[in-house]
Design a protein around this motif. Structure first.
Motif, PDB file in Angstrom:
ATOM      1  N   GLY A   6      80.841  12.139  50.775  1.00  0.00           N
ATOM      2  CA  GLY A   6      82.001  12.056  49.903  1.00  0.00           C
ATOM      3  C   GLY A   6      81.784  11.005  48.832  1.00  0.00           C
ATOM      4  O   GLY A   6      81.118   9.995  49.055  1.00  0.00           O
ATOM      5  N   ARG A   7      82.341  11.274  47.687  1.00  0.00           N
ATOM      6  CA  ARG A   7      82.196  10.378  46.533  1.00  0.00           C
ATOM      7  C   ARG A   7      82.868   9.038  46.820  1.00  0.00           C
ATOM      8  O   ARG A   7      83.979   8.976  47.326  1.00  0.00           O
ATOM      9  N   ILE A   8      82.176   7.981  46.488  1.00  0.00           N
ATOM     10  CA  ILE A   8      82.739   6.632  46.510  1.00  0.00           C
ATOM     11  C   ILE A   8      82.565   6.069  45.106  1.00  0.00           C
ATOM     12  O   ILE A   8      81.550   6.314  44.448  1.00  0.00           O
ATOM     13  N   ALA A   9      83.580   5.366  44.622  1.00  0.00           N
ATOM     14  CA  ALA A   9      83.510   4.892  43.243  1.00  0.00           C
ATOM     15  C   ALA A   9      84.325   3.621  43.064  1.00  0.00           C
ATOM     16  O   ALA A   9      85.285   3.373  43.791  1.00  0.00           O
ATOM     17  N   LEU A  10      83.941   2.848  42.065  1.00  0.00           N
ATOM     18  CA  LEU A  10      84.692   1.672  41.648  1.00  0.00           C
ATOM     19  C   LEU A  10      84.890   1.749  40.148  1.00  0.00           C
ATOM     20  O   LEU A  10      83.927   1.904  39.390  1.00  0.00           O
ATOM     21  N   SER A  11      86.151   1.677  39.737  1.00  0.00           N
ATOM     22  CA  SER A  11      86.482   1.630  38.308  1.00  0.00           C
ATOM     23  C   SER A  11      87.005   0.240  37.983  1.00  0.00           C
ATOM     24  O   SER A  11      87.727  -0.363  38.776  1.00  0.00           O
ATOM     25  N   VAL A  12      86.619  -0.265  36.827  1.00  0.00           N
ATOM     26  CA  VAL A  12      87.132  -1.531  36.322  1.00  0.00           C
ATOM     27  C   VAL A  12      87.846  -1.222  35.014  1.00  0.00           C
ATOM     28  O   VAL A  12      87.237  -0.685  34.084  1.00  0.00           O
ATOM     29  N   ASN A  13      89.140  -1.510  34.984  1.00  0.00           N
ATOM     30  CA  ASN A  13      89.967  -1.229  33.812  1.00  0.00           C
ATOM     31  C   ASN A  13      89.864   0.233  33.369  1.00  0.00           C
ATOM     32  O   ASN A  13      89.789   0.547  32.186  1.00  0.00           O
ATOM     33  N   ARG A  17      82.467   2.044  37.023  1.00  0.00           N
ATOM     34  CA  ARG A  17      81.411   1.025  37.002  1.00  0.00           C
ATOM     35  C   ARG A  17      80.340   1.352  38.047  1.00  0.00           C
ATOM     36  O   ARG A  17      79.162   1.109  37.834  1.00  0.00           O
ATOM     37  N   GLN A  18      80.786   1.869  39.185  1.00  0.00           N
ATOM     38  CA  GLN A  18      79.856   2.225  40.256  1.00  0.00           C
ATOM     39  C   GLN A  18      80.277   3.558  40.849  1.00  0.00           C
ATOM     40  O   GLN A  18      81.469   3.841  40.961  1.00  0.00           O
TER      41      GLN A  18
END
Length: 80
Positions: A6-13, A17-18
């Motif tokens: 499953g997709r894992i993600a980090l958004s900044v603003n 980002r990842q």
């Protein structure tokens, strides 16, 4: 059970980002949880940090972060 992929993600603003997939980890999620559980008591809501995909960068006061595991949920925070 624990998701194997499953997709894992980090958004900044609001900007990704990842991004990665649980299937790309060296050890499957159940193995990580089982091993860690031998040393500490885990409870609902605990976070396990296992490393990071590319995209590491600085964050500053006021940044808004959204961490997501598809099918599990999103964690939102703001840097104060």
């Amino acid at each position: 059970g624990h998701p194997a992929a499953g997709r894992i993600a980090l958004s900044v603003n609001g900007q990704i980002r990842q991004e990665g997939d649980l299937a790309d980890q060296i050890w499957p999620v159940p193995d990580i949880v089982a091993t860690l559980s031998r040393f500490v008591a885990l409870a609902p809501g605990d976070l396990i940090f296992t490393g990071t995909p590319e995209g590491v960068g600085a964050i500053v006061k006021g940044d808004k972060l959204d961490g997501e595991i598809v099918g599990i949920g999103t964690l939102r925070t703001r840097i104060v």
